[in-house]
Design a protein around this motif. Structure first.
Motif, PDB file in Angstrom:
ATOM      1  N   HIS A 178       0.872  -1.301   0.165  1.00 31.73           N
ATOM      2  CA  HIS A 178       0.038  -0.076  -0.100  1.00 31.73           C
ATOM      3  C   HIS A 178       0.616   1.161  -0.071  1.00 31.73           C
ATOM      4  O   HIS A 178       0.586   2.403  -1.029  1.00 31.73           O
ATOM      5  CB  HIS A 178      -1.289  -0.648   0.742  1.00 31.73           C
ATOM      6  CG  HIS A 178      -2.047   1.366   1.433  1.00 31.73           C
ATOM      7  ND1 HIS A 178      -2.673   1.325   0.391  1.00 31.73           N
ATOM      8  CD2 HIS A 178      -1.806   1.889   1.935  1.00 31.73           C
ATOM      9  CE1 HIS A 178      -3.138   2.631   0.571  1.00 31.73           C
ATOM     10  NE2 HIS A 178      -2.702   3.396   1.696  1.00 31.73           N
ATOM     11  N   ALA A 179       2.084   1.469   0.439  1.00 31.95           N
ATOM     12  CA  ALA A 179       2.554   2.645   0.427  1.00 31.95           C
ATOM     13  C   ALA A 179       3.586   2.538  -0.375  1.00 31.95           C
ATOM     14  O   ALA A 179       3.614   4.059  -0.645  1.00 31.95           O
ATOM     15  CB  ALA A 179       3.671   2.166   2.265  1.00 31.95           C
ATOM     16  N   LEU A 180       4.228   1.489  -0.732  1.00 33.51           N
ATOM     17  CA  LEU A 180       4.386   1.951  -2.676  1.00 33.51           C
ATOM     18  C   LEU A 180       4.178   2.305  -3.334  1.00 33.51           C
ATOM     19  O   LEU A 180       4.540   1.924  -4.798  1.00 33.51           O
ATOM     20  CB  LEU A 180       6.369   0.235  -2.335  1.00 33.51           C
ATOM     21  CG  LEU A 180       6.848   0.158  -0.674  1.00 33.51           C
ATOM     22  CD1 LEU A 180       7.328  -0.961  -1.326  1.00 33.51           C
ATOM     23  CD2 LEU A 180       7.510   1.163  -1.713  1.00 33.51           C
ATOM     24  N   LYS A 181       2.671   1.098  -3.287  1.00 38.11           N
ATOM     25  CA  LYS A 181       1.592   1.199  -4.502  1.00 38.11           C
ATOM     26  C   LYS A 181       2.149   0.437  -5.240  1.00 38.11           C
ATOM     27  O   LYS A 181       2.483   0.953  -7.007  1.00 38.11           O
ATOM     28  CB  LYS A 181       1.558   3.371  -4.837  1.00 38.11           C
ATOM     29  CG  LYS A 181       1.078   4.410  -4.359  1.00 38.11           C
ATOM     30  CD  LYS A 181       0.976   5.078  -4.714  1.00 38.11           C
ATOM     31  CE  LYS A 181       0.243   6.118  -3.805  1.00 38.11           C
ATOM     32  NZ  LYS A 181       0.453   7.584  -4.161  1.00 38.11           N
ATOM     33  N   CYS A 182       3.040  -0.795  -4.729  1.00 41.60           N
ATOM     34  CA  CYS A 182       2.761  -1.897  -6.138  1.00 41.60           C
ATOM     35  C   CYS A 182       2.324  -2.835  -5.497  1.00 41.60           C
ATOM     36  O   CYS A 182       1.780  -3.290  -5.315  1.00 41.60           O
ATOM     37  CB  CYS A 182       4.646  -2.300  -5.849  1.00 41.60           C
ATOM     38  SG  CYS A 182       4.814  -2.681  -3.934  1.00 41.60           S
ATOM     39  N   ARG A 183       2.202  -4.506  -6.103  1.00 43.55           N
ATOM     40  CA  ARG A 183       1.993  -5.382  -6.311  1.00 43.55           C
ATOM     41  C   ARG A 183       3.083  -6.052  -5.138  1.00 43.55           C
ATOM     42  O   ARG A 183       4.111  -6.014  -4.952  1.00 43.55           O
ATOM     43  CB  ARG A 183       1.544  -6.375  -7.294  1.00 43.55           C
ATOM     44  CG  ARG A 183       1.077  -5.234  -8.763  1.00 43.55           C
ATOM     45  CD  ARG A 183       1.311  -6.204  -9.793  1.00 43.55           C
ATOM     46  NE  ARG A 183       2.565  -6.539 -10.220  1.00 43.55           N
ATOM     47  CZ  ARG A 183       3.180  -7.416 -11.274  1.00 43.55           C
ATOM     48  NH1 ARG A 183       2.507  -8.170 -12.247  1.00 43.55           N
ATOM     49  NH2 ARG A 183       4.247  -7.547 -10.715  1.00 43.55           N
ATOM     50  N   VAL A 184       1.864  -7.103  -4.398  1.00 43.39           N
ATOM     51  CA  VAL A 184       1.886  -7.547  -2.803  1.00 43.39           C
ATOM     52  C   VAL A 184       3.681  -8.225  -3.850  1.00 43.39           C
ATOM     53  O   VAL A 184       4.302  -8.609  -3.378  1.00 43.39           O
ATOM     54  CB  VAL A 184       0.945  -8.613  -2.987  1.00 43.39           C
ATOM     55  CG1 VAL A 184       1.756  -9.930  -1.623  1.00 43.39           C
ATOM     56  CG2 VAL A 184       0.092  -7.615  -2.027  1.00 43.39           C
TER      57      VAL A 184
END
Length: 229
Positions: A178-184
């Motif tokens: 969520h913080a990095l705005k990337c996929r898990v």
């Protein structure tokens, strides 16, 4: 008793024109190979903005009138029966250009030798080339594939250390995502650490901008993402 089976699929696309050719077993084989190689191989230097010049260059690059599909892949010659009436040539033209995709363009060539060597009898042949629409389509596809290859070559991974306290493993990954705005799936962790203890572990971040990492690092220092201080 165990029996071995071999499954054979016959491609009858061009079978209808075989009776009209002087050398169907040879020329049709080259036609099938020409089609299977495709316009991408046959026109690596194709430029849709300069289609006329490309066509002229292709004719200059042809080494001979023989069907050597390895050295002369710009066109294939279908040698007609010498006694074939002129009006029956239309059958071949229609058979090769009447499909919806219109991959081929055809033209008529005269005085083509039936066999290699001097003294061979000449006949008329149908020259088969890739159409402009097929060349444009292959050019776009190749350009799109090259773009994908460049993207795959530019994949980067950031290697860093994560400090975690009183936070479960999967919760930590979700908050990082969520913080990095990337996929898990772009976050890689080396093992699972204890939930209660203060732990440090290596992680990798795939295709994540460094600015996002610095932004998440600020939040981590404030204790807003991982753990509760």
């Amino acid at each position: 008793i165990e029996k071995s089976w071999i499954r054979v699929l016959a491609d009858e696309t061009f079978f209808s024109i075989a009776p009209l050719l002087a050398k169907p077993s040879v020329d049709l084989l080259h036609l099938y190979r020409f089609r299977n190689i495709g316009p991408i191989t046959a026109n690596r230097g194709y430029n849709p903005r300069n289609a006329r010049n490309n066509s002229k260059q292709e004719h200059k690059q042809q080494h001979s009138v023989t069907n050597n599909y390895e050295t002369n892949i710009c066109e294939v010659l279908l040698r007609l029966r010498p006694d074939l009436p002129r009006n029956e040539r239309r059958i071949i033209h229609q058979a090769l250009t009447s499909n919806r995709r219109r991959d081929f363009e055809t033209s008529t060539k005269h005085d083509i030798p039936l066999n290699e060597g001097n003294g061979s009898r000449n006949t008329t042949a149908i020259a088969v080339q890739w159409s402009r629409s097929a060349l444009q389509g292959s050019h776009k596809k190749r350009k799109r594939n090259n773009g994908n290859e460049k993207k795959s070559d530019m994949i980067t991974a950031i290697f860093c250390v994560l400090r975690k306290e009183q936070c479960e493993h999967q919760v930590a990954i979700n908050k990082l995502s969520h913080a990095l705005k990337c996929r898990v799936g772009d976050i890689g962790m080396a093992g699972i650490k204890d939930m209660q203890a203060v732990t440090y572990q290596f992680i990798t971040l795939r295709d994540v901008d460094m600015k996002k990492v610095h932004g998440a690092d600020v939040l981590l220092d404030r204790g807003k993402l991982i753990g509760s201080k």
